[in-house]
Design an enzyme around this catalytic site. Sequence first.
Site, PDB file in Angstrom:
ATOM      1  N   MET A   1      22.728  33.558  14.576  1.00 57.08           N
ATOM      2  CA  MET A   1      23.756  32.885  15.363  1.00 57.08           C
ATOM      3  C   MET A   1      25.115  33.263  14.794  1.00 57.08           C
ATOM      4  O   MET A   1      25.449  32.893  13.664  1.00 57.08           O
ATOM      5  CB  MET A   1      23.577  31.369  15.336  1.00 57.08           C
ATOM      6  CG  MET A   1      24.649  30.633  16.148  1.00 57.08           C
ATOM      7  SD  MET A   1      24.356  28.843  16.297  1.00 57.08           S
ATOM      8  CE  MET A   1      24.695  28.335  14.599  1.00 57.08           C
TER       9      MET A   1
ATOM     10  N   ASP B   1      29.717  30.461  24.435  1.00 57.91           N
ATOM     11  CA  ASP B   1      29.340  29.057  24.592  1.00 57.91           C
ATOM     12  C   ASP B   1      29.714  28.559  25.992  1.00 57.91           C
ATOM     13  O   ASP B   1      30.883  28.584  26.379  1.00 57.91           O
ATOM     14  CB  ASP B   1      30.054  28.209  23.539  1.00 57.91           C
ATOM     15  CG  ASP B   1      29.630  26.759  23.599  1.00 57.91           C
ATOM     16  OD1 ASP B   1      28.570  26.416  23.035  1.00 57.91           O
ATOM     17  OD2 ASP B   1      30.351  25.944  24.229  1.00 57.91           O
TER      18      ASP B   1
ATOM     19  N   TYR C   1      31.486  22.550  32.724  1.00 55.46           N
ATOM     20  CA  TYR C   1      32.717  23.339  32.763  1.00 55.46           C
ATOM     21  C   TYR C   1      32.984  23.891  34.168  1.00 55.46           C
ATOM     22  O   TYR C   1      34.121  24.238  34.485  1.00 55.46           O
ATOM     23  CB  TYR C   1      32.648  24.506  31.778  1.00 55.46           C
ATOM     24  CG  TYR C   1      32.497  24.121  30.333  1.00 55.46           C
ATOM     25  CD1 TYR C   1      32.684  22.808  29.895  1.00 55.46           C
ATOM     26  CD2 TYR C   1      32.146  25.068  29.372  1.00 55.46           C
ATOM     27  CE1 TYR C   1      32.528  22.457  28.563  1.00 55.46           C
ATOM     28  CE2 TYR C   1      32.001  24.726  28.036  1.00 55.46           C
ATOM     29  CZ  TYR C   1      32.178  23.418  27.637  1.00 55.46           C
ATOM     30  OH  TYR C   1      32.019  23.084  26.320  1.00 55.46           O
TER      31      TYR C   1
ATOM     32  N   LYS D   1      24.335  24.144  28.160  1.00 54.91           N
ATOM     33  CA  LYS D   1      24.200  22.718  27.887  1.00 54.91           C
ATOM     34  C   LYS D   1      23.758  21.958  29.135  1.00 54.91           C
ATOM     35  O   LYS D   1      24.182  22.273  30.255  1.00 54.91           O
ATOM     36  CB  LYS D   1      25.522  22.136  27.378  1.00 54.91           C
ATOM     37  CG  LYS D   1      26.110  22.858  26.182  1.00 54.91           C
ATOM     38  CD  LYS D   1      27.360  22.154  25.676  1.00 54.91           C
ATOM     39  CE  LYS D   1      28.101  23.014  24.672  1.00 54.91           C
ATOM     40  NZ  LYS D   1      28.874  24.086  25.319  1.00 54.91           N
TER      41      LYS D   1
ATOM     42  N   HIS E   1      24.025  17.940  26.023  1.00 52.63           N
ATOM     43  CA  HIS E   1      25.469  17.909  25.820  1.00 52.63           C
ATOM     44  C   HIS E   1      25.951  16.617  25.163  1.00 52.63           C
ATOM     45  O   HIS E   1      26.813  16.639  24.284  1.00 52.63           O
ATOM     46  CB  HIS E   1      26.188  18.105  27.165  1.00 52.63           C
ATOM     47  CG  HIS E   1      27.548  18.700  27.036  1.00 52.63           C
ATOM     48  ND1 HIS E   1      28.134  19.466  28.015  1.00 52.63           N
ATOM     49  CD2 HIS E   1      28.457  18.638  26.032  1.00 52.63           C
ATOM     50  CE1 HIS E   1      29.339  19.863  27.622  1.00 52.63           C
ATOM     51  NE2 HIS E   1      29.563  19.358  26.418  1.00 52.63           N
TER      52      HIS E   1
ATOM     53  N   LYS F   1      38.521  28.343  22.036  1.00 49.42           N
ATOM     54  CA  LYS F   1      38.882  28.881  23.341  1.00 49.42           C
ATOM     55  C   LYS F   1      39.979  29.920  23.154  1.00 49.42           C
ATOM     56  O   LYS F   1      40.841  29.783  22.298  1.00 49.42           O
ATOM     57  CB  LYS F   1      39.409  27.776  24.273  1.00 49.42           C
ATOM     58  CG  LYS F   1      38.371  26.777  24.710  1.00 49.42           C
ATOM     59  CD  LYS F   1      38.905  25.964  25.882  1.00 49.42           C
ATOM     60  CE  LYS F   1      40.133  25.161  25.487  1.00 49.42           C
ATOM     61  NZ  LYS F   1      41.354  25.520  26.198  1.00 49.42           N
TER      62      LYS F   1
END
Length: 379
Positions: free
Chosen positions: A104, A132, A137, A164, A197, A320
Amino acid sequence: MASDGCQPVEWSGRGGFTHLLHHPGFVKTETYGSARHAQGPQEQEEHQAASTSGRGGDRTGVWKGPAPRGYVAEPMHAQDESQAAADKPINDTPYVLLPGGTRMPLIGLGTYKTESPEAIRKALEVGYRHIDCATVYGNQALVGEGLKDFLAQGRRGELFITGKVWNDAHRPEAVRRSVERTIAELGCAHLDLCLVHWPVAWLPGTEQTDPEVTLRQTWQAMEALVDDGLARHIGVSNFSLRQPVVNQVELHPLLAQRKLVGVCLRKGVHSVAYSPLGHRKDNELMTHPVLLEVAAEAGKSPAQVLLKWNVQRGVAVIPKAGSEPHLRENIEGLFSWSLTWDQKAKLDAIDCGKRFVDNAWHTWDDAEEGGAAKPSRVL
């Protein structure tokens, strides 16, 4: 005879229990959990590389894990930090090992509010491999468009993609539908990591509590995803100490959550930090005078220091970023330098429990619940 504390025990340096902190071979492992799961030749090779690269045995005054709250004494090995040690080339491993040997990446791209497929393409171009995503979203199809060309080249194996399950999809049949939709929109064949989530279940299509489903039922449905090849690993997000597997939570110097990260680490659970730079531009974290001081000392940007603070303690980060300059700033050179003990201590001292992501419909557990009890709660 039993050791009296003056003579080494007969089994010193031999045998099992290599995942325990006191075992001589512990420095060859990346975490408690990865030691337990290092069974195959590939994993053994990874751990041997760790010991020779300095990742576990480096004693130059930097830390490789979460420090307990209130611990301010300089460790003995910090006294060994010299100019020669500071100048030593650093090449930290850019990933952690999940059970089974899956890598990861410690730096990923958060896709919350990503509005352009080009941002995804550019992230892949500059080196991001951990992406991710989340149903809530509302941009998974857009992200999938950005991944399309990369995947068409047969490079799916280079990526680590997280999805998620949202609060209104906790019922077993809804879990599968949600993940199948995510995979279809991303065009990625399977998820490398699928998370619950939030530990909150709502009735489908609402924000009303669903009394007919338990987290156990949701988790069993998640396990079935692994059995059927839809997800390689499963975990949680925004869970407390009592509920972790792989836990994605808000982590930064203002919200260090040392106990959560530390207990999870000892259980072999990897933490992933969302909002590692705070939330919104020019927030109180990014403009904090201590952060600006450390950034000036290190010759790095405030964002680079914040990301390194988490990565250096073994926590993956998913900031982000939309523009190419920010994408490059967050990833380039991240593993070629380290914060010193003094710099780490300064950042640790600003922890105040500040959350940038908080929802009225969720009540956070006490940070001291779970794990070993705080002395003040026992005495």
